[in-house]
Scaffold this motif. Structure first.
Motif, PDB file in Angstrom:
ATOM      1  N   SER A 247      16.689   1.901 -42.287  1.00  0.00           N
ATOM      2  CA  SER A 247      15.740   1.251 -43.179  1.00  0.00           C
ATOM      3  C   SER A 247      16.112  -0.217 -43.329  1.00  0.00           C
ATOM      4  CB  SER A 247      15.781   1.945 -44.545  1.00  0.00           C
ATOM      5  OG  SER A 247      14.939   1.284 -45.453  1.00  0.00           O
ATOM      6  N   GLY A 248      15.130  -1.101 -43.247  1.00  0.00           N
ATOM      7  CA  GLY A 248      15.370  -2.535 -43.358  1.00  0.00           C
ATOM      8  C   GLY A 248      15.645  -3.222 -42.041  1.00  0.00           C
ATOM      9  N   ASP A 249      15.886  -2.452 -40.973  1.00  0.00           N
ATOM     10  CA  ASP A 249      16.050  -3.066 -39.655  1.00  0.00           C
ATOM     11  C   ASP A 249      14.764  -3.777 -39.270  1.00  0.00           C
ATOM     12  OD1 ASP A 249      18.609  -2.072 -39.298  1.00  0.00           O
ATOM     13  OD2 ASP A 249      18.038  -0.558 -37.814  1.00  0.00           O
ATOM     14  N   THR A 250      14.897  -4.903 -38.599  1.00  0.00           N
ATOM     15  CA  THR A 250      13.734  -5.576 -38.031  1.00  0.00           C
ATOM     16  C   THR A 250      13.805  -5.416 -36.522  1.00  0.00           C
ATOM     17  OG1 THR A 250      13.602  -7.170 -39.832  1.00  0.00           O
ATOM     18  CG2 THR A 250      12.492  -7.759 -37.773  1.00  0.00           C
ATOM     19  N   LEU A 251      12.821  -4.721 -35.969  1.00  0.00           N
ATOM     20  CA  LEU A 251      12.739  -4.548 -34.522  1.00  0.00           C
ATOM     21  C   LEU A 251      12.069  -5.778 -33.937  1.00  0.00           C
ATOM     22  CD1 LEU A 251      11.383  -0.884 -34.280  1.00  0.00           C
ATOM     23  CD2 LEU A 251      13.734  -1.671 -34.574  1.00  0.00           C
ATOM     24  N   VAL A 252      12.651  -6.319 -32.902  1.00  0.00           N
ATOM     25  CA  VAL A 252      12.029  -7.410 -32.169  1.00  0.00           C
ATOM     26  C   VAL A 252      11.526  -6.772 -30.879  1.00  0.00           C
ATOM     27  CG1 VAL A 252      12.310  -9.685 -31.147  1.00  0.00           C
ATOM     28  CG2 VAL A 252      13.652  -9.049 -33.168  1.00  0.00           C
ATOM     29  N   ALA A 253      10.204  -6.687 -30.769  1.00  0.00           N
ATOM     30  CA  ALA A 253       9.598  -5.987 -29.638  1.00  0.00           C
ATOM     31  C   ALA A 253       8.796  -6.965 -28.791  1.00  0.00           C
ATOM     32  CB  ALA A 253       8.702  -4.862 -30.138  1.00  0.00           C
ATOM     33  N   VAL A 254       8.696  -6.667 -27.500  1.00  0.00           N
ATOM     34  CA  VAL A 254       7.949  -7.498 -26.574  1.00  0.00           C
ATOM     35  C   VAL A 254       6.992  -6.611 -25.792  1.00  0.00           C
ATOM     36  CG1 VAL A 254       9.714  -7.354 -24.775  1.00  0.00           C
ATOM     37  CG2 VAL A 254       8.121  -9.270 -24.769  1.00  0.00           C
ATOM     38  N   GLY A 255       5.794  -7.139 -25.548  1.00  0.00           N
ATOM     39  CA  GLY A 255       4.778  -6.419 -24.787  1.00  0.00           C
ATOM     40  C   GLY A 255       3.446  -7.122 -24.931  1.00  0.00           C
ATOM     41  N   THR A 256       2.385  -6.411 -24.638  1.00  0.00           N
ATOM     42  CA  THR A 256       1.048  -6.978 -24.840  1.00  0.00           C
ATOM     43  C   THR A 256       0.698  -6.878 -26.316  1.00  0.00           C
ATOM     44  OG1 THR A 256      -0.078  -4.872 -24.543  1.00  0.00           O
ATOM     45  CG2 THR A 256       0.307  -6.214 -22.542  1.00  0.00           C
ATOM     46  N   ALA A 257      -0.265  -7.665 -26.745  1.00  0.00           N
ATOM     47  CA  ALA A 257      -0.707  -7.615 -28.143  1.00  0.00           C
ATOM     48  C   ALA A 257      -1.188  -6.210 -28.493  1.00  0.00           C
ATOM     49  CB  ALA A 257      -1.805  -8.647 -28.383  1.00  0.00           C
ATOM     50  N   GLU A 258      -1.915  -5.581 -27.574  1.00  0.00           N
ATOM     51  CA  GLU A 258      -2.438  -4.234 -27.827  1.00  0.00           C
ATOM     52  C   GLU A 258      -1.303  -3.219 -27.928  1.00  0.00           C
ATOM     53  OE1 GLU A 258      -3.449  -6.156 -25.150  1.00  0.00           O
ATOM     54  OE2 GLU A 258      -5.253  -6.916 -26.135  1.00  0.00           O
ATOM     55  N   GLY A 259      -0.324  -3.321 -27.045  1.00  0.00           N
ATOM     56  CA  GLY A 259       0.824  -2.425 -27.079  1.00  0.00           C
ATOM     57  C   GLY A 259       1.621  -2.590 -28.359  1.00  0.00           C
ATOM     58  N   LEU A 260       1.763  -3.829 -28.810  1.00  0.00           N
ATOM     59  CA  LEU A 260       2.494  -4.080 -30.051  1.00  0.00           C
ATOM     60  C   LEU A 260       1.739  -3.518 -31.252  1.00  0.00           C
ATOM     61  CD1 LEU A 260       3.802  -7.649 -29.262  1.00  0.00           C
ATOM     62  CD2 LEU A 260       5.174  -5.566 -29.477  1.00  0.00           C
ATOM     63  N   ASP A 261       0.416  -3.587 -31.218  1.00  0.00           N
ATOM     64  CA  ASP A 261      -0.374  -2.956 -32.287  1.00  0.00           C
ATOM     65  C   ASP A 261      -0.092  -1.459 -32.332  1.00  0.00           C
ATOM     66  OD1 ASP A 261      -1.537  -5.350 -33.076  1.00  0.00           O
ATOM     67  OD2 ASP A 261      -3.402  -5.019 -31.969  1.00  0.00           O
ATOM     68  N   ARG A 262      -0.050  -0.807 -31.158  1.00  0.00           N
ATOM     69  CA  ARG A 262       0.234   0.632 -31.104  1.00  0.00           C
ATOM     70  C   ARG A 262       1.646   0.933 -31.598  1.00  0.00           C
ATOM     71  NH1 ARG A 262      -2.468   0.042 -26.223  1.00  0.00           N
ATOM     72  NH2 ARG A 262      -0.565   0.210 -25.003  1.00  0.00           N
TER      73      ARG A 262
END
Length: 160
Positions: free
Chosen positions: A138-153
């Motif tokens: 809890s409280g972790d911030t995930l830094v994710a990379v991908g397409t805008a649509e993939g990040l929405d999912r």
């Protein structure tokens, strides 16, 4: 630390808001293209902004540096500018997220969304390139990379 509320704005990005220790309500609109809008809400009418500051990606990195943001955040912002069609998203896990207590591999995020978790920010520390066995808290911030649509999912999977 203040509680941050997040609102997904399809096709635009994510709005995050919090109350300061002095009672001011601050909002940040994170656009998919890297722009940021910082909003200060009116103390009498919380639906009205008294001030809005529009920042391009360079301005965002400069301000983040001045505020003491981690080096990984700064570096990733630079990469975002260089790669067309690639987006980065910072997703803070609330206590009721299904991701809390699970590993990155358990979530199967890359398989389900096409996005990768490239770093985790935990208690002011950057953890670059966490493996599939990395446990989320809890409280972790995930830094994710991908397409805008993939990040929405992906956001739909990790944030209730």
């Amino acid at each position: 630390m203040a509680i941050v509320s997040e609102t997904k704005l399809p096709g635009v990005g994510v709005r995050q808001e919090f109350s300061t220790a002095q009672g001011n309500i601050i909002g940040v609109l994170n656009h998919h293209d890297g722009r940021r809008d910082i909003m200060v809400y009116d103390s009498v009418d919380p639906d009205k902004c008294t001030s809005i500051l529009h920042l391009d990606p360079d301005d965002t990195r400069t301000l983040a540096s001045l505020l003491g943001a981690s080096q990984i955040t700064e570096s990733m912002g630079a990469v975002q500018q260089e790669v067309e069609g690639l987006a980065f998203e910072w997703m803070t896990l609330p206590a009721d997220s299904v991701a809390v207590g699970a590993t990155i591999g358990d979530g199967m995020y890359r398989t389900k969304t096409g996005c990768s978790v490239v770093a985790v920010l935990r208690n002011g520390t950057s953890i670059p390139a966490p493996g599939p066995e990395f446990g989320l808290e809890s409280g972790d911030t995930l830094v994710a990379v991908g397409t805008a649509e993939g990040l929405d999912r992906m956001r739909e999977l990790v944030i209730p």
